[in-house]
Write an enzyme that holds these catalytic residues in place. Sequence first.
Site, PDB file in Angstrom:
ATOM      1  N   ASN A 212       0.849  -1.182   0.000  1.00 25.48           N
ATOM      2  CA  ASN A 212       0.000   0.000   0.000  1.00 25.48           C
ATOM      3  C   ASN A 212       0.886   1.234   0.000  1.00 25.48           C
ATOM      4  OD1 ASN A 212      -1.657   2.188   1.615  1.00 25.48           O
ATOM      5  ND2 ASN A 212      -3.140   0.692   0.860  1.00 25.48           N
TER       6      ASN A 212
ATOM      7  N   CYS B 132       1.237  -8.988   4.695  1.00 21.22           N
ATOM      8  CA  CYS B 132       2.175 -10.043   4.302  1.00 21.22           C
ATOM      9  C   CYS B 132       1.418 -11.254   3.743  1.00 21.22           C
ATOM     10  CB  CYS B 132       2.991 -10.503   5.506  1.00 21.22           C
ATOM     11  SG  CYS B 132       4.202  -9.322   6.093  1.00 21.22           S
TER      12      CYS B 132
ATOM     13  N   GLU C  57       1.752 -14.379   4.444  1.00 20.20           N
ATOM     14  CA  GLU C  57       1.359 -15.371   5.457  1.00 20.20           C
ATOM     15  C   GLU C  57       0.061 -14.972   6.143  1.00 20.20           C
ATOM     16  OE1 GLU C  57       4.214 -13.794   5.026  1.00 20.20           O
ATOM     17  OE2 GLU C  57       5.907 -14.885   5.883  1.00 20.20           O
TER      18      GLU C  57
ATOM     19  N   CYS D 244       4.072 -11.754  11.505  1.00 19.60           N
ATOM     20  CA  CYS D 244       3.439 -12.986  11.009  1.00 19.60           C
ATOM     21  C   CYS D 244       3.689 -14.158  11.958  1.00 19.60           C
ATOM     22  CB  CYS D 244       3.940 -13.310   9.607  1.00 19.60           C
ATOM     23  SG  CYS D 244       3.259 -12.191   8.364  1.00 19.60           S
TER      24      CYS D 244
HETATM   25  N1  THU Z   1       6.631  -9.766   3.455  1.00 19.86           N
HETATM   26  C1  THU Z   1       5.786 -10.817   3.493  1.00 19.86           C
HETATM   27  O1  THU Z   1       4.857 -10.927   2.696  1.00 19.86           O
HETATM   28  N2  THU Z   1       5.981 -11.763   4.462  1.00 19.86           N
HETATM   29  C2  THU Z   1       6.961 -11.680   5.413  1.00 19.86           C
HETATM   30  O2  THU Z   1       6.907 -12.394   6.390  1.00 19.86           O
HETATM   31  C3  THU Z   1       8.074 -10.750   5.199  1.00 19.86           C
HETATM   32  C4  THU Z   1       7.715  -9.544   4.408  1.00 19.86           C
HETATM   33  C5  THU Z   1       6.418  -8.735   2.442  1.00 19.86           C
HETATM   34  C6  THU Z   1       5.930  -7.426   2.987  1.00 19.86           C
HETATM   35  C7  THU Z   1       6.385  -6.460   1.928  1.00 19.86           C
HETATM   36  O3  THU Z   1       5.387  -6.404   0.916  1.00 19.86           O
HETATM   37  C8  THU Z   1       7.629  -7.101   1.347  1.00 19.86           C
HETATM   38  O4  THU Z   1       7.628  -8.442   1.768  1.00 19.86           O
HETATM   39  C9  THU Z   1       8.932  -6.448   1.804  1.00 19.86           C
HETATM   40  O5  THU Z   1       8.977  -6.328   3.173  1.00 19.86           O
END
Ligand code: THU
Length: 133
Positions: A45, A53, A55, A89
Amino acid sequence: MTREELKAAAVSMLDMAYCPYSHFPVGAALECSDGTVYTGCNIENAGYSPTLCAERNAAGKAISEGHKDFVRIAVAGRCDDFCVPCGVCRQFLLEFAPDMEVICLNSKGEELALPLKELLPYGFDNTYLPKEN
Ligand code: THU
């Protein structure tokens, strides 16, 4: 679903990621005790902090469909390092399934699998809360 199929489901979600700011796609595939699998990708966003995230996206889909009994989750990135879940997460998953397994994948498809409790020692759970409130 086999372990390899679960990992492939996480990898396939990389293409769904919405990550125009970080350019860091993440895919997740979450398996529940009855074998149901929910997938998720990260959704960024312009306000940054509303970013979701992969997860928690997968877990939210599962919970909203009545599944809280998580067994394992595969997490995929396109980086050389294993894609480990962030602290938020880890805490989010701990609420529902402290004994679940977390399968972290790298871009070669290699895995680092750990119990969630090892990824989040001394996690905060409801035993810390007062009984009546
Ligand atoms: N991200 C995830 O989707 N899962 C995680 O556990 C680590 C970080 C994403 C969030 C953001 O869109 C990108 O990775 C960089 O931080």
